[in-house]
Design a protein around this motif. Structure first.
Motif, mmCIF file in Angstrom:
data_model
loop_
_atom_site.group_PDB
_atom_site.id
_atom_site.type_symbol
_atom_site.label_atom_id
_atom_site.label_comp_id
_atom_site.label_asym_id
_atom_site.label_seq_id
_atom_site.Cartn_x
_atom_site.Cartn_y
_atom_site.Cartn_z
ATOM 1 N N LEU A 184 29.181 41.243 20.819
ATOM 2 C CA LEU A 184 28.783 39.921 20.342
ATOM 3 C C LEU A 184 29.912 39.220 19.603
ATOM 4 C CD1 LEU A 184 25.171 40.632 19.002
ATOM 5 C CD2 LEU A 184 25.820 39.629 21.195
ATOM 6 N N ALA A 185 30.768 39.993 18.925
ATOM 7 C CA ALA A 185 31.843 39.399 18.140
ATOM 8 C C ALA A 185 32.902 38.764 19.019
ATOM 9 C CB ALA A 185 32.476 40.460 17.234
ATOM 10 N N SER A 186 33.219 39.404 20.134
ATOM 11 C CA SER A 186 34.272 38.896 21.002
ATOM 12 C C SER A 186 34.036 39.405 22.415
ATOM 13 C CB SER A 186 35.653 39.348 20.503
ATOM 14 O OG SER A 186 36.671 38.968 21.401
ATOM 15 N N PRO A 187 34.203 38.545 23.420
ATOM 16 C CA PRO A 187 34.022 39.007 24.796
ATOM 17 C C PRO A 187 35.133 39.932 25.269
ATOM 18 C CG PRO A 187 34.803 36.739 24.769
ATOM 19 C CD PRO A 187 34.504 37.104 23.347
ATOM 20 N N ALA A 188 36.228 39.985 24.546
ATOM 21 C CA ALA A 188 37.371 40.820 24.924
ATOM 22 C C ALA A 188 37.789 41.674 23.739
ATOM 23 C CB ALA A 188 38.546 39.956 25.386
ATOM 24 N N PRO A 189 38.427 42.830 23.979
ATOM 25 C CA PRO A 189 38.946 43.652 22.873
ATOM 26 C C PRO A 189 39.980 42.901 22.048
ATOM 27 C CG PRO A 189 38.911 44.885 24.933
ATOM 28 C CD PRO A 189 38.629 43.460 25.287
ATOM 29 N N CYS A 240 50.665 49.674 26.265
ATOM 30 C CA CYS A 240 49.261 49.270 26.338
ATOM 31 C C CYS A 240 48.911 48.920 27.785
ATOM 32 C CB CYS A 240 49.002 48.058 25.450
ATOM 33 S SG CYS A 240 49.047 48.380 23.680
ATOM 34 N N PRO A 241 47.703 49.211 28.207
ATOM 35 C CA PRO A 241 47.314 48.842 29.572
ATOM 36 C C PRO A 241 47.437 47.337 29.800
ATOM 37 C CG PRO A 241 45.726 50.366 28.634
ATOM 38 C CD PRO A 241 46.652 49.977 27.523
ATOM 39 N N THR A 242 47.825 46.969 30.986
ATOM 40 C CA THR A 242 47.975 45.562 31.335
ATOM 41 C C THR A 242 46.629 44.850 31.225
ATOM 42 O OG1 THR A 242 49.781 46.108 32.833
ATOM 43 C CG2 THR A 242 48.736 43.962 33.128
ATOM 44 N N CYS A 243 46.679 43.649 30.653
ATOM 45 C CA CYS A 243 45.475 42.819 30.472
ATOM 46 C C CYS A 243 44.421 43.532 29.630
ATOM 47 C CB CYS A 243 44.890 42.390 31.811
ATOM 48 S SG CYS A 243 45.985 41.352 32.814
ATOM 49 N N SER A 244 44.853 44.266 28.613
ATOM 50 C CA SER A 244 43.904 44.955 27.740
ATOM 51 C C SER A 244 42.951 43.981 27.063
ATOM 52 C CB SER A 244 44.659 45.762 26.677
ATOM 53 O OG SER A 244 45.404 46.795 27.251
ATOM 54 N N CYS A 245 43.488 42.886 26.547
ATOM 55 C CA CYS A 245 42.673 41.897 25.837
ATOM 56 C C CYS A 245 42.517 40.595 26.604
ATOM 57 C CB CYS A 245 43.273 41.612 24.468
ATOM 58 S SG CYS A 245 43.419 43.079 23.404
ATOM 59 N N ASN A 246 43.461 40.291 27.469
ATOM 60 C CA ASN A 246 43.405 39.088 28.297
ATOM 61 C C ASN A 246 44.565 39.141 29.278
ATOM 62 O OD1 ASN A 246 42.572 36.579 29.287
ATOM 63 N ND2 ASN A 246 42.179 35.768 27.241
ATOM 64 N N CYS A 247 44.612 38.194 30.155
ATOM 65 C CA CYS A 247 45.699 38.110 31.133
ATOM 66 C C CYS A 247 46.339 36.738 31.050
ATOM 67 C CB CYS A 247 45.188 38.348 32.548
ATOM 68 S SG CYS A 247 44.536 39.987 32.858
ATOM 69 N N GLN A 248 47.652 36.712 31.046
ATOM 70 C CA GLN A 248 48.350 35.434 31.025
ATOM 71 C C GLN A 248 47.968 34.616 32.252
ATOM 72 O OE1 GLN A 248 52.527 35.294 29.965
ATOM 73 N NE2 GLN A 248 52.462 37.394 29.193
#
Length: 434
Positions: free
Chosen positions: A212-217, A234-242
């Motif tokens: 609920l706090a954030s849709p992404a890590p 860190c894995p690619t696109c862990s929190c978002n992708c450019q």
């Protein structure tokens, strides 16, 4: 036909089961509790004390702090308040005279006062700017209290002596609150001898959900070790992708001056992070640094890649089986969290006061680091199969994205180590025979 019935059965079970998004295996009983104490009934008005307690082991409430909201069941009006204030006074035109109520909103929003507030506006345990520490970091600052006097509804509630509000909110992303429930009246003493109690007490329980706090890590983990030259990022696109919507970032190598984004008063600015392949505002690096006869050493580095946010009272929670044998921690505070009885494999790290308890925004000083010395437990410790790397890491209560176990740094191939002796003895045997 049988398979179809089984699928329908499980679909019905899943649909009627309550969601478990708020459950945290590292803090299964953590919550924020709102306690509503009815102090006195003055006829037309009621005196109430409202307390907010953080019962979470490591998750805290940072600036801009909590904003407690609720909905009155009737036309109640807050006449006066100490230790906090309503964000809006609302429409109070039905009241005549120069003195107006503190808040006439149907759904008031209450915020804490700042430290240094005049004493005539304070109450005990108030005025912390809405900040609540976790139970582990500072037990004395995990609560907040304010008092108010409100005018009863013109039509009394038939449910009991007092009308309890509903639809409570904390104003903090990720938190959802349940319905109020009655508990035994709060007891208190002034001299330690005579005990008194309030007229009535109700509690409201609020739990946190990362979904609920954030849709992404919000963080990711990279790994390295002294016995392998490979650094696992860190894995690619862990929190978002450019390139995706909302994936705004700044290349610090090409930008010298940043302009902070405009926000509403009291609201934190949206993150402005450095461009990376993982697009996370926080990166945690775990480096297996050195091995001794009876001990081994780990270096932990937390890097802030957010240009517009300082993390105050930050903390890091790590799940690793060897944390039960920590010998020494440098530059950080550390405390073991024995959540599941004797299974003491969860540890919490946080900064030292006035030294590194604030993780500054991205830049030359935007990181904190420590080294941990651990004892090698016989029969359990090994460098094989990535055993020395953590099973789970969370930053400020949010779980970080870990690399795949297949990518962990591994020990060098033993074939290269054992082949020279084999060749040597083979040549010696040939010379003896021939």
């Amino acid at each position: 036909m049988g398979n179809i019935l089984i699928l329908i059965f499980f679909s019905v079970i899943v649909s009627i089961s309550p969601p478990s998004y708020g459950y945290d295996s590292l803090d299964p009983f953590g919550n924020i509790t709102i306690t509503w104490d009815f102090l006195s009934d003055n006829g037309d008005t009621v005196d109430v004390r409202v307390s907010i307690y953080n019962f979470q082991l490591f998750r805290h409430v940072e600036e801009p702090g909590w904003k407690l909201g609720w909905a009155w069941k009737g036309d109640e009006v807050i006449w006066a308040m100490l230790g906090a204030e309503a964000t809006e006074q609302g429409n109070c035109t039905r009241f005549r005279g120069q003195q107006k109520p503190h808040c006439c909103e149907k759904e008031p929003v209450i915020m804490d006062l700042m430290p240094g507030t005049p004493y005539n506006l304070q109450t005990a345990n108030c005025c912390k700017g809405g900040v609540l520490t976790s139970v582990t970091q500072d037990h004395s600052k995990r609560g907040a209290t304010f008092q108010m006097n409100y005018i009863k509804a013109s039509v009394p509630d038939s449910g009991g002596n007092f009308s309890m509000p509903e639809n409570f909110t904390l104003g903090i992303p990720g938190y959802s609150c349940g319905t109020p429930f009655q508990v035994p009246p709060t007891r208190f003493t002034k001299d330690g001898h005579r005990w008194q109690q309030v007229l009535d007490t109700w509690n409201v329980t609020c739990i946190y959900s990362q979904f609920l706090a954030s849709p992404a890590p919000k963080c990711c983990v990279s790994l390295s070790a002294f016995y392998n030259s490979t650094i696992v990022p860190c894995p690619t696109c862990s929190c978002n992708c450019q390139g995706l919507p909302g994936a705004d970032c700044v290349n610090s190598d090409k930008t010298s001056v940043l302009q902070l984004p405009e926000t509403n008063h009291g609201e934190p600015p949206p993150p402005v992070i450095r461009c990376s392949h993982h697009m996370c505002p926080i990166r945690v690096h775990w480096h297996v640094k050195q091995s001794y006869k009876e001990h081994w050493r780990v270096k932990i580095t937390i890097t802030n890649l957010n240009f517009v946010k300082n993390y105050s009272q930050w903390n890091l929670v790590v799940l690793h089986p060897n944390l039960r044998s920590v010998t020494q921690v440098f530059s950080f505070n550390f405390q073991s969290l024995p959540i599941y009885g004797n299974f003491n494999d969860i540890g919490m790290f946080w900064g030292l006061p006035y030294y590194n308890d604030m993780l500054l925004a991205h830049g030359d000083n935007g990181n904190v680091q420590t080294e941990v010395l651990l004892h090698k437990d016989r029969g359990e410790f090994t460098f094989k199969e990535g055993w020395t790397f953590p099973r789970k890491i969370s930053f400020n209560g949010d779980e970080c994205v870990m690399p795949s176990p297949d990518a962990y740094p591994r020990l060098p191939n033993t074939a290269h180590i054992t082949s020279p002796p084999i060749i040597f003895f083979s040549m010696l045997l040939l010379q003896i025979l021939f």
